[in-house]
Scaffold this motif. Structure first.
Motif, PDB file in Angstrom:
ATOM      1  N   VAL A  25       0.859  -0.978  -0.330  1.00 55.16           N
ATOM      2  CA  VAL A  25       0.130   0.243  -0.346  1.00 55.16           C
ATOM      3  C   VAL A  25       1.049   1.477   0.074  1.00 55.16           C
ATOM      4  O   VAL A  25       2.099   1.562   0.936  1.00 55.16           O
ATOM      5  CB  VAL A  25      -1.359  -0.253   1.365  1.00 55.16           C
ATOM      6  CG1 VAL A  25      -2.001   1.334   0.911  1.00 55.16           C
ATOM      7  CG2 VAL A  25      -1.521  -0.931   1.322  1.00 55.16           C
ATOM      8  N   HIS A  26       0.507   2.055  -0.935  1.00 55.10           N
ATOM      9  CA  HIS A  26       1.321   3.402  -0.586  1.00 55.10           C
ATOM     10  C   HIS A  26       0.423   4.787  -0.772  1.00 55.10           C
ATOM     11  O   HIS A  26      -0.491   4.428  -1.090  1.00 55.10           O
ATOM     12  CB  HIS A  26       3.062   3.411  -2.223  1.00 55.10           C
ATOM     13  CG  HIS A  26       1.721   4.235  -3.087  1.00 55.10           C
ATOM     14  ND1 HIS A  26       2.325   3.358  -5.173  1.00 55.10           N
ATOM     15  CD2 HIS A  26       0.752   4.429  -4.060  1.00 55.10           C
ATOM     16  CE1 HIS A  26       1.598   3.940  -5.749  1.00 55.10           C
ATOM     17  NE2 HIS A  26       0.794   4.691  -5.167  1.00 55.10           N
ATOM     18  N   CYS A  27       1.427   5.918   0.361  1.00 52.45           N
ATOM     19  CA  CYS A  27       0.376   6.554   0.541  1.00 52.45           C
ATOM     20  C   CYS A  27       1.158   7.599  -1.210  1.00 52.45           C
ATOM     21  O   CYS A  27       2.282   7.717  -0.445  1.00 52.45           O
ATOM     22  CB  CYS A  27       0.748   7.003   1.518  1.00 52.45           C
ATOM     23  SG  CYS A  27       0.015   8.623   1.944  1.00 52.45           S
ATOM     24  N   CYS A  28       0.629   8.408  -1.682  1.00 49.63           N
ATOM     25  CA  CYS A  28       1.517   8.779  -2.967  1.00 49.63           C
ATOM     26  C   CYS A  28       1.031  10.744  -2.639  1.00 49.63           C
ATOM     27  O   CYS A  28      -0.105  10.441  -2.451  1.00 49.63           O
ATOM     28  CB  CYS A  28       1.225   8.736  -4.773  1.00 49.63           C
ATOM     29  SG  CYS A  28       2.013   9.429  -4.917  1.00 49.63           S
ATOM     30  N   LEU A  43      -4.218   6.906  -0.969  1.00 52.10           N
ATOM     31  CA  LEU A  43      -3.822   5.651  -0.504  1.00 52.10           C
ATOM     32  C   LEU A  43      -4.461   4.644  -1.311  1.00 52.10           C
ATOM     33  O   LEU A  43      -5.332   4.319  -1.833  1.00 52.10           O
ATOM     34  CB  LEU A  43      -5.154   5.713   0.321  1.00 52.10           C
ATOM     35  CG  LEU A  43      -3.934   6.143   1.896  1.00 52.10           C
ATOM     36  CD1 LEU A  43      -4.974   5.572   3.122  1.00 52.10           C
ATOM     37  CD2 LEU A  43      -2.179   5.537   2.256  1.00 52.10           C
ATOM     38  N   ASN A  44      -3.430   3.874  -2.573  1.00 48.39           N
ATOM     39  CA  ASN A  44      -3.163   3.131  -3.391  1.00 48.39           C
ATOM     40  C   ASN A  44      -3.095   2.037  -2.692  1.00 48.39           C
ATOM     41  O   ASN A  44      -1.863   1.748  -2.233  1.00 48.39           O
ATOM     42  CB  ASN A  44      -2.892   3.442  -4.691  1.00 48.39           C
ATOM     43  CG  ASN A  44      -3.166   4.481  -5.572  1.00 48.39           C
ATOM     44  OD1 ASN A  44      -4.827   4.617  -5.339  1.00 48.39           O
ATOM     45  ND2 ASN A  44      -2.164   5.685  -5.974  1.00 48.39           N
ATOM     46  N   ARG A  99      -8.140   2.467  -4.823  1.00 42.55           N
ATOM     47  CA  ARG A  99      -8.089   3.173  -3.995  1.00 42.55           C
ATOM     48  C   ARG A  99      -8.191   2.799  -2.665  1.00 42.55           C
ATOM     49  O   ARG A  99      -9.869   2.721  -2.572  1.00 42.55           O
ATOM     50  CB  ARG A  99      -9.187   4.234  -4.761  1.00 42.55           C
ATOM     51  CG  ARG A  99      -9.395   4.560  -5.633  1.00 42.55           C
ATOM     52  CD  ARG A  99      -7.829   6.035  -5.716  1.00 42.55           C
ATOM     53  NE  ARG A  99      -8.296   7.407  -6.634  1.00 42.55           N
ATOM     54  CZ  ARG A  99      -8.361   6.946  -8.615  1.00 42.55           C
ATOM     55  NH1 ARG A  99      -6.675   6.257  -8.374  1.00 42.55           N
ATOM     56  NH2 ARG A  99      -7.956   8.048  -8.968  1.00 42.55           N
ATOM     57  N   VAL A 100      -7.903   3.118  -2.568  1.00 42.56           N
ATOM     58  CA  VAL A 100      -8.340   2.392  -0.095  1.00 42.56           C
ATOM     59  C   VAL A 100      -9.190   3.417   0.276  1.00 42.56           C
ATOM     60  O   VAL A 100      -9.932   2.226   1.087  1.00 42.56           O
ATOM     61  CB  VAL A 100      -6.837   2.181   0.472  1.00 42.56           C
ATOM     62  CG1 VAL A 100      -7.347   2.117   2.149  1.00 42.56           C
ATOM     63  CG2 VAL A 100      -5.993   1.623  -0.186  1.00 42.56           C
ATOM     64  N   PRO A 110      -3.267   0.606   5.925  1.00 44.33           N
ATOM     65  CA  PRO A 110      -1.904   0.842   6.499  1.00 44.33           C
ATOM     66  C   PRO A 110      -1.645   1.761   5.172  1.00 44.33           C
ATOM     67  O   PRO A 110      -1.117   0.096   4.921  1.00 44.33           O
ATOM     68  CB  PRO A 110      -1.559   1.797   7.694  1.00 44.33           C
ATOM     69  CG  PRO A 110      -1.747  -0.303   8.327  1.00 44.33           C
ATOM     70  CD  PRO A 110      -3.417  -0.625   7.081  1.00 44.33           C
ATOM     71  N   PRO A 111      -0.713   2.682   4.661  1.00 42.14           N
ATOM     72  CA  PRO A 111       0.434   2.641   3.779  1.00 42.14           C
ATOM     73  C   PRO A 111       1.619   1.756   4.637  1.00 42.14           C
ATOM     74  O   PRO A 111       2.390   1.793   5.980  1.00 42.14           O
ATOM     75  CB  PRO A 111       0.508   3.706   3.722  1.00 42.14           C
ATOM     76  CG  PRO A 111       0.482   4.464   5.063  1.00 42.14           C
ATOM     77  CD  PRO A 111      -1.219   3.953   5.984  1.00 42.14           C
ATOM     78  N   HIS A 114       5.601   5.663   1.846  1.00 38.16           N
ATOM     79  CA  HIS A 114       5.387   7.269   1.359  1.00 38.16           C
ATOM     80  C   HIS A 114       6.077   7.014   0.371  1.00 38.16           C
ATOM     81  O   HIS A 114       7.271   7.800   0.547  1.00 38.16           O
ATOM     82  CB  HIS A 114       5.660   8.364   2.569  1.00 38.16           C
ATOM     83  CG  HIS A 114       4.181   8.081   3.627  1.00 38.16           C
ATOM     84  ND1 HIS A 114       3.328   8.817   3.726  1.00 38.16           N
ATOM     85  CD2 HIS A 114       4.400   7.437   4.559  1.00 38.16           C
ATOM     86  CE1 HIS A 114       2.477   8.421   4.984  1.00 38.16           C
ATOM     87  NE2 HIS A 114       2.901   6.734   5.662  1.00 38.16           N
TER      88      HIS A 114
END
Ligand SMILES: [Zn+2]
Ligand SMILES: [Zn+2]
Length: 123
Positions: A25-28, A43-44, A99-100, A110-111, A114
């Motif tokens: 999971v990444h937070c971009c 959050l993807n 899309r979370v 959770p991511p 980041h």
């Protein structure tokens, strides 16, 4: 706890299930994601496309410009236009960026990392 995660759009026309945990999971924090979400980051959850099962409805695929210049395909509900997931030319159609925030229980993902923190909001 089940590893399945269900989600859907706002109007309820499209429902899907992630049949297992995401790859990560990444937070971009890039400007593109800020614009597309109208928020500070996205959050993807990256997951193999065959592990995303449609339970109801059929998303509409919209070709959208992306930072790479090669475009992304955003799958949206045909009725309420909420974005459910994207695919990018780099990973191809085999990996979906879900899309979370469209999950019923987004707190479960959770991511892990980041990215594009150079453009992260200073607060
Ligand atoms: Zn909808
Ligand atoms: Zn981004």
């Amino acid at each position: 706890m089940s590893e399945e995660l269900d989600g859907g759009c706002t109007c309820g026309e499209v429902r899907y299930r992630m049949s297992g945990p995401p790859l990560f999971v990444h937070c971009c924090h890039c400007r593109w994601c800020q614009r597309e979400t109208g928020s500070a980051f996205v959050l993807n959850a990256m997951i193999e496309a065959d592990r995303v099962v449609l339970l109801k409805g059929a998303p509409e695929v919209i070709l959208t410009p992306s930072a790479s210049g090669k475009g992304q395909k955003i799958s949206r509900c045909p009725a309420c236009s909420i974005a459910l997931w994207s695919t990018y030319s780099g990973a191809g159609d085999a990996v979906r960026f879900v899309r979370v925030g469209t999950l019923d229980e987004p707190d479960r993902l959770p991511p892990d990392i980041h990215i594009f923190t150079m453009s992260k909001q200073p607060w």
